[in-house]
Design a protein around this motif. Structure first.
Motif, mmCIF file in Angstrom:
data_model
loop_
_atom_site.group_PDB
_atom_site.id
_atom_site.type_symbol
_atom_site.label_atom_id
_atom_site.label_comp_id
_atom_site.label_asym_id
_atom_site.label_seq_id
_atom_site.Cartn_x
_atom_site.Cartn_y
_atom_site.Cartn_z
ATOM 1 N N PHE A 1 0.813 -1.205 0.000
ATOM 2 C CA PHE A 1 0.000 0.000 0.000
ATOM 3 C C PHE A 1 0.853 1.264 0.000
ATOM 4 O O PHE A 1 0.418 2.312 -0.484
ATOM 5 C CB PHE A 1 -0.942 0.020 1.213
ATOM 6 C CG PHE A 1 -1.857 1.216 1.230
ATOM 7 C CD1 PHE A 1 -2.908 1.321 0.328
ATOM 8 C CD2 PHE A 1 -1.640 2.252 2.135
ATOM 9 C CE1 PHE A 1 -3.736 2.430 0.329
ATOM 10 C CE2 PHE A 1 -2.468 3.362 2.141
ATOM 11 C CZ PHE A 1 -3.520 3.455 1.239
ATOM 12 N N LEU A 2 2.058 1.175 0.534
ATOM 13 C CA LEU A 2 2.956 2.338 0.481
ATOM 14 C C LEU A 2 3.203 2.748 -0.960
ATOM 15 O O LEU A 2 3.194 3.941 -1.289
ATOM 16 C CB LEU A 2 4.273 2.014 1.176
ATOM 17 C CG LEU A 2 5.334 3.121 1.134
ATOM 18 C CD1 LEU A 2 4.844 4.376 1.841
ATOM 19 C CD2 LEU A 2 6.637 2.627 1.757
ATOM 20 N N ASN A 3 3.405 1.758 -1.833
ATOM 21 C CA ASN A 3 3.605 2.057 -3.256
ATOM 22 C C ASN A 3 2.335 2.616 -3.887
ATOM 23 O O ASN A 3 2.395 3.518 -4.730
ATOM 24 C CB ASN A 3 4.039 0.796 -4.002
ATOM 25 C CG ASN A 3 5.375 0.273 -3.518
ATOM 26 O OD1 ASN A 3 6.248 1.049 -3.129
ATOM 27 N ND2 ASN A 3 5.550 -1.041 -3.528
ATOM 28 N N ILE A 4 1.181 2.071 -3.483
ATOM 29 C CA ILE A 4 -0.095 2.572 -4.012
ATOM 30 C C ILE A 4 -0.292 4.024 -3.613
ATOM 31 O O ILE A 4 -0.640 4.880 -4.439
ATOM 32 C CB ILE A 4 -1.265 1.713 -3.486
ATOM 33 C CG1 ILE A 4 -1.155 0.281 -4.004
ATOM 34 C CG2 ILE A 4 -2.608 2.320 -3.890
ATOM 35 C CD1 ILE A 4 -2.193 -0.669 -3.417
ATOM 36 N N LEU A 5 -0.064 4.315 -2.331
ATOM 37 C CA LEU A 5 -0.248 5.669 -1.820
ATOM 38 C C LEU A 5 0.717 6.650 -2.477
ATOM 39 O O LEU A 5 0.343 7.781 -2.819
ATOM 40 C CB LEU A 5 -0.048 5.671 -0.301
ATOM 41 C CG LEU A 5 -0.321 6.970 0.451
ATOM 42 C CD1 LEU A 5 -1.752 7.432 0.250
ATOM 43 C CD2 LEU A 5 -0.024 6.792 1.937
ATOM 44 N N SER A 6 1.952 6.213 -2.690
ATOM 45 C CA SER A 6 2.969 7.092 -3.286
ATOM 46 C C SER A 6 2.706 7.341 -4.763
ATOM 47 O O SER A 6 3.107 8.386 -5.296
ATOM 48 C CB SER A 6 4.360 6.479 -3.100
ATOM 49 O OG SER A 6 4.642 6.273 -1.737
ATOM 50 N N SER A 7 2.049 6.388 -5.437
ATOM 51 C CA SER A 7 1.831 6.496 -6.883
ATOM 52 C C SER A 7 0.589 7.303 -7.245
ATOM 53 O O SER A 7 0.369 7.596 -8.420
ATOM 54 C CB SER A 7 1.713 5.100 -7.499
ATOM 55 O OG SER A 7 0.555 4.429 -7.010
#
Length: 225
Positions: free
Chosen positions: A86-92
């Motif tokens: 989810f960190l990648n989802i949030l950052s993207s």
């Protein structure tokens, strides 16, 4: 900040763990007898929520899955992997994507009380817990308007992802009962008369005796500490 995070994470959480991983499932959470009918209330149990318990703020992810299909270790591993992904989802997310979540939460907080009961309940909660922040919604709205995507990402890394100051409580409940067993028990209750042993055990005055007859795990001596 935590409320905004829960608002952002709920949909990806359900999509990943329930839809893609097939971990959550439709299960009976309440069984009751009403007018000689066995009622089973079903729900999907994959969701995230925030808590404020006597000023202690926290968040939880609840997941119920079928024990015969997936082990507890596998389910916990999927949850940990989801938090990392989810960190990648949030950052993207684009700036527009992020602000759409902020605006949605703002809209909910800016909605007026629809009835007197709702207004009384909201204000009485402030009195009950001795917060006395009767303008809480206005203050939260003001803070939300200044939250940035970068700030939320940094907060997520600091408070949700594993780090030296990170603390997480994991509660694992493994059931040995099946839906079939619940249905069978319900059918027996429907077939029983008021004077049957099954019905008598549910009477309030016999509840203590009923609890004493229930087996314990690990099994201990009755009447012991």
């Amino acid at each position: 900040m935590l409320q905004l995070l829960m608002h952002c994470i709920n949909e990806p959480c359900f999509d990943t763990l329930r839809t893609k991983k097939q971990l959550g499932y439709l299960f009976p959470c309440v069984a009751a007898i009403c007018n000689a009918l066995l009622l089973l209330i079903y729900r999907y149990d994959v969701f995230c929520t925030d808590h404020d318990t006597f000023g202690i703020v926290g968040a939880s992810l609840t997941l119920s899955t079928h024990g015969s299909k997936y082990s507890v270790e596998y389910a916990c591993g999927c949850i940990d992997q989801f938090f990392e992904d989810f960190l990648n989802i949030l950052s993207s997310w684009t700036e527009s994507d992020f602000h759409s979540h902020v605006d949605s939460l703002l809209q909910r907080k800016l909605e007026p009380d629809i009835c007197l009961e709702e207004e009384v309940s909201r204000n009485w909660t402030e009195i009950l817990f001795q917060f006395y922040q009767f303008d809480r919604m206005g203050k939260e709205v003001e803070v939300l308007r200044h939250v940035t995507q970068k700030g939320l990402v940094e907060w997520y890394q600091r408070h949700i992802l594993p780090n030296p100051t990170h603390r997480r409580l994991t509660i694992k409940v493994v059931s040995h009962y099946t839906t079939t067993a619940v249905l069978d028990a319900g059918e027996k209750m429907l077939e029983s008369s008021v004077d049957s042993p099954v019905a008598i055990l549910l009477k309030e005055e016999d509840m203590e005796a009923f609890k004493q007859e229930c087996p314990l795990y690990p099994r201990g001596e009755k009447g012991g500490d």
